[in-house]
Motif scaffolding. Sequence first.
Motif, short mmCIF file in Angstrom:
data_model
loop_
_atom_site.label_atom_id
_atom_site.label_comp_id
_atom_site.label_asym_id
_atom_site.label_seq_id
_atom_site.Cartn_x
_atom_site.Cartn_y
_atom_site.Cartn_z
N THR A 16 92.01 22.21 11.42
CA THR A 16 92.53 21.20 10.50
C THR A 16 92.07 21.52 9.09
OG1 THR A 16 90.63 19.73 10.76
CG2 THR A 16 92.49 19.37 12.23
N SER A 17 92.74 20.95 8.10
CA SER A 17 92.35 21.19 6.71
C SER A 17 90.98 20.57 6.47
CB SER A 17 93.38 20.59 5.76
OG SER A 17 93.38 19.18 5.89
N THR A 18 90.30 21.06 5.44
CA THR A 18 88.95 20.59 5.16
C THR A 18 88.92 19.15 4.67
OG1 THR A 18 89.06 21.59 2.97
CG2 THR A 18 88.01 22.88 4.72
N GLY A 19 90.05 18.59 4.31
CA GLY A 19 90.10 17.20 3.85
C GLY A 19 90.20 16.19 4.98
N SER A 20 90.45 16.62 6.20
CA SER A 20 90.59 15.68 7.31
C SER A 20 89.52 15.96 8.37
CB SER A 20 91.98 15.77 7.92
OG SER A 20 92.21 17.07 8.42
N ALA A 21 89.28 14.96 9.22
CA ALA A 21 88.27 15.10 10.27
C ALA A 21 88.88 15.76 11.50
CB ALA A 21 87.73 13.73 10.64
N ALA A 22 88.05 16.51 12.22
CA ALA A 22 88.46 17.13 13.48
C ALA A 22 87.57 16.56 14.59
CB ALA A 22 88.28 18.65 13.41
N THR A 23 88.19 16.15 15.70
CA THR A 23 87.44 15.54 16.79
C THR A 23 87.79 16.21 18.10
OG1 THR A 23 87.46 13.41 15.66
CG2 THR A 23 86.95 13.37 17.98
N VAL A 24 86.77 16.41 18.94
CA VAL A 24 86.96 16.97 20.28
C VAL A 24 85.95 16.28 21.20
CG1 VAL A 24 85.36 18.91 19.94
CG2 VAL A 24 87.19 19.11 21.60
N GLY A 25 86.32 16.15 22.48
CA GLY A 25 85.43 15.46 23.41
C GLY A 25 85.42 16.10 24.78
N CYS A 26 84.50 15.63 25.62
CA CYS A 26 84.38 16.08 27.00
C CYS A 26 84.89 14.99 27.93
CB CYS A 26 82.92 16.37 27.33
SG CYS A 26 82.25 17.77 26.45
#
Length: 116
Positions: free
Chosen positions: A90-100
Amino acid sequence: MKLKSVVVALAAVSALSVLGVPTASAAPAGGIDGGCKATAGLDGLGRPKVTSRCSGRFASGAQHRAVITCDTVQGAREHVVRHTYRSGWTSTGSAATVGCGFKSFLVGADSEVQGA
């Protein structure tokens, strides 16, 4: 016996999360006057998740993603398998989320940057 220790570990992380204490954070990566920081926590169902946010100036077109490493309890004999998951770039201006998934507990959290 292993399942009991997993439940105790998840309960401790959950209690810390409710109190607002960050459970893990990675060192900043890349950028001028800032960087990307990965923060670990739990989602609404008690599963581990990592969110990566960036601050500062980055090169045009720079992207980042969140990385999470989890130990997952599997099978009738309850053996533990380690998995590493990465979010999309993702661009550096938005958050990136990942989970288990369920029956997982957090081992590590990190943030990766490309094009910085």
